[in-house]
Design a protein around this motif. Structure first.
Motif, PDB file in Angstrom:
ATOM      1  N   VAL A  93     -72.383 -41.823 -59.942  1.00 21.00           N
ATOM      2  CA  VAL A  93     -71.126 -42.355 -59.720  1.00 21.00           C
ATOM      3  C   VAL A  93     -70.617 -41.321 -58.080  1.00 21.00           C
ATOM      4  O   VAL A  93     -70.883 -40.019 -58.884  1.00 21.00           O
ATOM      5  CB  VAL A  93     -70.555 -42.353 -61.145  1.00 21.00           C
ATOM      6  CG1 VAL A  93     -68.841 -42.637 -60.222  1.00 21.00           C
ATOM      7  CG2 VAL A  93     -70.718 -43.706 -61.802  1.00 21.00           C
ATOM      8  N   PRO A  94     -70.499 -41.891 -57.019  1.00 24.40           N
ATOM      9  CA  PRO A  94     -69.713 -41.054 -55.952  1.00 24.40           C
ATOM     10  C   PRO A  94     -68.527 -39.988 -56.542  1.00 24.40           C
ATOM     11  O   PRO A  94     -68.192 -40.872 -57.774  1.00 24.40           O
ATOM     12  CB  PRO A  94     -69.151 -41.715 -54.840  1.00 24.40           C
ATOM     13  CG  PRO A  94     -69.435 -43.275 -55.673  1.00 24.40           C
ATOM     14  CD  PRO A  94     -70.197 -43.104 -56.755  1.00 24.40           C
ATOM     15  N   ALA A  95     -68.286 -38.740 -56.564  1.00 21.34           N
ATOM     16  CA  ALA A  95     -66.826 -38.425 -57.004  1.00 21.34           C
ATOM     17  C   ALA A  95     -65.865 -38.859 -56.256  1.00 21.34           C
ATOM     18  O   ALA A  95     -64.943 -38.455 -56.628  1.00 21.34           O
ATOM     19  CB  ALA A  95     -66.826 -36.631 -56.431  1.00 21.34           C
ATOM     20  N   ARG A  96     -65.664 -39.654 -55.102  1.00 23.29           N
ATOM     21  CA  ARG A  96     -64.620 -39.732 -54.767  1.00 23.29           C
ATOM     22  C   ARG A  96     -64.223 -41.078 -55.565  1.00 23.29           C
ATOM     23  O   ARG A  96     -63.121 -41.737 -55.279  1.00 23.29           O
ATOM     24  CB  ARG A  96     -64.756 -40.658 -53.324  1.00 23.29           C
ATOM     25  CG  ARG A  96     -66.315 -41.849 -53.270  1.00 23.29           C
ATOM     26  CD  ARG A  96     -66.428 -41.948 -51.826  1.00 23.29           C
ATOM     27  NE  ARG A  96     -67.589 -43.239 -51.783  1.00 23.29           N
ATOM     28  CZ  ARG A  96     -68.518 -42.681 -51.244  1.00 23.29           C
ATOM     29  NH1 ARG A  96     -68.734 -41.174 -51.603  1.00 23.29           N
ATOM     30  NH2 ARG A  96     -69.916 -43.679 -51.372  1.00 23.29           N
ATOM     31  N   ALA A  97     -65.078 -42.634 -56.820  1.00 28.26           N
ATOM     32  CA  ALA A  97     -64.112 -43.256 -56.705  1.00 28.26           C
ATOM     33  C   ALA A  97     -63.408 -42.401 -58.322  1.00 28.26           C
ATOM     34  O   ALA A  97     -63.052 -41.684 -59.144  1.00 28.26           O
ATOM     35  CB  ALA A  97     -65.854 -43.756 -58.280  1.00 28.26           C
ATOM     36  N   ASN A  98     -62.748 -43.684 -58.318  1.00 25.32           N
ATOM     37  CA  ASN A  98     -61.436 -43.049 -59.441  1.00 25.32           C
ATOM     38  C   ASN A  98     -62.035 -43.182 -60.743  1.00 25.32           C
ATOM     39  O   ASN A  98     -62.378 -43.785 -61.559  1.00 25.32           O
ATOM     40  CB  ASN A  98     -60.404 -44.556 -58.936  1.00 25.32           C
ATOM     41  CG  ASN A  98     -58.641 -43.915 -59.767  1.00 25.32           C
ATOM     42  OD1 ASN A  98     -59.087 -43.720 -60.859  1.00 25.32           O
ATOM     43  ND2 ASN A  98     -57.857 -43.874 -59.285  1.00 25.32           N
TER      44      ASN A  98
END
Length: 829
Positions: free
Chosen positions: A86-91
């Motif tokens: 899961v990318p770090a930019r995901a909420n």
């Protein structure tokens, strides 16, 4: 809420060093509530899934180890996988909401799917090493999907905190909230949901909590975006050696925590009674300590200059706390001057058990709880992805927990005993302290001297503390929750000859004692008397074998569930028709010990060439074997012992019935002592639901009920007493007749006089009685409340009140003599 007050009390200087998410008490409190709900649901699921899967793959130590490995393995995989997938930019809160929703879906899937998996498993179950792999695969298929999501939840939500030591320490606060919820889930499931309702209601409750948490997290996700931590710098390279050492420390902490839980649960269940409520109390106190400790550790991590020193000190204190628990279990609890049988109220005893458990294990659990936030802070560096950091620390802790749980439950206890196992725990805690001090020295090389002194002190202290551990008294293993009155009586002059131990052993599944008093020998398993050479016990053990053996016209194949002293299985040795005696026993220690000390009474059945030993959960064996038997006799331990109710359920009796040959007979032991009215009626009603024409036979003491033997026959043909007597008089049955005479049965009439009644006659007594089903296993909850009951005499008289001579069942010229015996008071032993 306390968390709001705690957050508001943080100084302005400290607030400046952490992101705004942590400086918002309201937002922090909401996240704490989310994590508490998640922890509550997770513990409910854990109890439900383990109960469901034990019915499929068995409840032996190996099967439980596989279940635990699958459950915790999923947590480990999930914590490592999420930061990478899961990318770090995901909420973070939206990711968390999706995870919770997924867990709730899998909760429903498990409830509906595990029984289907069980049917597939039973059709293809294998033995040996391949069978173990098969069991493990089933556990993995059922548990890995939801537990991977559970493991991913902590790193998912950690992305709204900064990865500085002080910032990441706030994760310890959320972790403590998760454990607080787990305490509620543990007590709620153990004392209410499964006692009053069933697995379905418990699952629906957990799933509803998951859905509520998911909706709340999604609603908060907009505010969460305003509190996001700064973007991470993927190029930051931390001190990998120091970080790796911290991972080793927290892995050792997990190793000792789960290892201790295995050892102490075993010992405490001996002295408190192995009911489902005892296990719930032990687990709840363990979780309470982790909760309070993680709260305190989180606060400490925000205040110390170097959390590595604090982590090392915590492990040193932990070694001392483990030694304290070992001392309390061996030197205090067995002598606690209280007899639990003095009160019939289970709630009084629960209060007493809670007090003793808190005194015994709380200090250690506080320090294990503090270890996690301190390890997070010790491994943290600014600019790193918080999710990767949290996931790695959590995975290391979980991996250590898996190794500890498996190593202690499957190897160490049975090889070096609980004393040696606790010594290993102390030494491993000291090793963790040494590693933490080493990590601190790598960071602050100018303090190498202090690190060296700390390492040497930890080594010496660990060695010294380990030497203080002692064995628990053998009386505690034998007499369990009633050991204190007996141990105190040893100090009082009395005319009774004291017992002496002949054999004491701690096996992979059970602890065993064989003792001697006078010319009688007694057999104990995990704090309960299970058999003896005393007349009253010999009579029951013979009844369990000889009634089905004689009522069956030609028993060739026999299955005996539970070896015990071997007397019931040995009852079939003299029968000339018997060609195969299969015996299911969970604990490998028992048969050889019983053969040595009860060989005369059990006809050395273990050495008989017709005997085949199966070391497995009997229910698992019956559900997976294609074999059928002429006689299946089940002599389990009391239904109030956790896990035993599976051998008293309607589904178990249906399994037994389906594995009987035409004309086959099933016998089931039913204790009246240590049972109350509701428990006994449920046991009778459940057996009668599968064998509607079952008969009841008694083992009585001084004219009062002591034990019952329930007999279910596939054919309801009359029993000709004259033919039974002729059979006993045949030369081939001489040894059978002799063995019966030794227990007071000198003829077929004497044996038939133990008849008490039949299912149709007893139905008025059982009106409204609940059945014990696999879906609820309510019997273990009922029986656990009635363990101190003294209702056996009254219950037996009530059953006798329905007895009348069975004209269509017992026939022959000797029925007149039997009628005369029915009219007399029952003989005493």
């Amino acid at each position: 809420m306390p968390v709001v007050e705690a957050a508001a009390a943080v100084s302005a200087a400290e607030k400046a060093e952490i992101p705004s998410a942590q400086s918002s008490p309201r937002f922090l409190a909401a996240c704490l509530l989310l994590f508490a709900g998640s922890g509550c649901a997770a513990l409910i699921y854990e109890i439900v899934w383990f109960q469901l899967l034990q019915l499929v793959i068995g409840s032996s130590a190996v099967s439980l180890g596989l279940l635990l490995a699958a459950y915790m393995g999923g947590l480990c995989v999930g914590s490592l996988a999420l930061p990478r997938l899961v990318p770090a930019r995901a909420n973070p809160l939206r990711v968390y909401a999706a995870l919770e929703l997924g867990i709730g879906v899998f909760g429903f899937v498990a409830l509906l799917g595990v029984p289907l998996v069980g049917r597939i498993y039973a059709a293809g179950a294998l033995s040996g090493l391949v069978g173990l792999v098969f069991r493990g695969s089933v556990a993995a298929v059922c548990l890995l999907p939801p537990t991977i999501l559970m493991g991913a939840s902590l790193p998912a939500i950690s992305r709204w905190v900064d990865s500085t030591p002080r910032g990441i320490s706030w994760m310890g606060l959320l972790y403590s909230g998760n454990i607080a919820g787990a305490v509620v889930g543990c007590l709620g499931a153990g004392f209410y949901l499964l006692r009053v309702h069933d697995l379905g209601i418990a699952t629906y409750t957990a799933a509803a909590i998951n859905i509520a948490v998911a909706l709340m997290a999604w609603a908060m996700s907009g505010a969460g975006d305003r509190f996001r931590s700064p973007a991470v710098d993927a190029g930051v390279q931390p001190n990998s050696t120091a970080r790796s050492i911290i991972y080793v420390v927290i892995a050792l902490s997990g190793f000792t925590a789960l290892g201790a839980e295995v050892v102490w649960t075993r010992l405490l269940s001996l002295m408190l009674g192995a009911t489902v409520y005892t296990f719930s109390i032990i687990l709840a106190v363990f979780l309470i300590g982790l909760w309070a400790g993680s709260w305190a550790g989180s606060s400490l991590a925000r205040r110390v200059s170097d959390p590595r020193w604090a982590l090392g000190t915590c492990q040193i204190l932990l070694a001392a706390a483990i030694a304290w628990t070992a001392f309390t279990i061996a030197r205090v609890l067995p002598y606690w001057p209280v007899d639990p049988a003095l009160s019939n109220s289970p709630w009084f005893n629960f209060d007493l058990d809670l007090t003793r458990t808190i005194r015994t294990i709380l200090p250690s659990t506080l320090l294990w709880g503090a270890s996690f936030p301190l390890a997070l802070a010790a491994a943290a560096e600014r600019g790193r992805d918080s999710a990767r950091l949290t996931g790695a620390v959590y995975a290391a802790n979980t991996a250590g927990s898996i190794v500890g749980a498996l190593l202690f439950s499957l190897l160490l206890i049975s090889s070096i005993g609980t004393k040696g196992s606790q010594q290993v725990l102390i030494l491993m805690a000291a090793a963790a302290a040494i590693a933490a001090f080493g990590a601190a020295a790598l960071r602050e090389r100018q303090r190498l001297g202090l690190a060296g002194v700390s390492v040497a002190g930890a080594l010496l202290l660990g060695w010294g503390l380990a030497s203080t551990a002692t064995d628990v008294p053998w009386q505690a293993i034998a007499y369990g929750r009633r050991s204190a009155p007996i141990l105190h009586a040893l100090d009082v002059a009395s005319g009774e000859q004291p017992a002496e131990p002949l054999f004491v052993g701690e096996g992979i599944n059970s602890s065993v004692v064989i003792s001697k008093r006078g010319d009688q020998r007694f057999f104990y398993v995990s704090g309960k008397s299970e058999a003896s050479s005393a007349p009253i016990d010999m009579r029951l053990q013979r009844l369990m074998g000889d009634i089905p053996g004689l009522l069956h016209p030609s028993p060739r194949s026999v299955l005996v569930v539970g070896f015990g002293a071997g007397v019931t299985a040995g009852s079939f040795v003299p029968y000339p028709e018997v060609q195969r005696i299969s015996i299911c026993e969970l604990e490998p220690l028992i048969p050889p010990a019983s053969d040595k000390f009860f060989g005369k009474e059990n006809d050395h059945v273990l050495l008989d060439p017709r005997t085949r030993m199966i070391y497995d959960d009997a229910r698992h064996f019956i559900s997976t074997t294609p074999e059928k038997f002429d006689v299946i006799t089940t002599d389990p331990i009391h239904p109030w012992v956790k896990g035993t109710a599976t051998l008293y359920s309607r589904q178990y009796y249906e399994l037994v019935r389906s594995h009987l040959n035409p004309g086959g007979i099933a016998a089931q032991w039913l204790p009246l002592y240590e049972s109350d009215e509701e428990t006994v009626k449920t046991e009778l009603a459940t057996f009668f639901a599968v064998f509607p024409n079952a008969t009841v036979w008694s083992n009585y003491l001084d004219g009062d009920g002591y034990d019952l033997v329930l007999l279910g026959r596939l054919e309801d043909s009359p029993v000709d007493i004259d033919r039974l007597q002729q059979r006993l008089e045949q030369p081939g049955y001489a040894r059978v007749a002799t063995s019966l005479a030794e227990t007071g049965f000198h003829s077929a009439v004497d044996l038939m006089a133990s008849y008490v009644g039949r299912a149709p006659e007893l139905q008025p007594m059982l009106a409204g009685a609940a059945l014990n089903e696999d879906r609820n296993l309510r019997l273990q909850y009922m029986a656990g409340l009635g363990v101190n009951s003294a209702e056996a005499p009254r219950l037996y008289r009530e059953i006798l009140g329905y007895r009348k001579f069975p004209e269509d069942l017992l026939t022959g010229d000797q029925t007149g003599q039997l009628r005369t015996l029915f009219g007399r008071p029952q003989r005493s032993f």
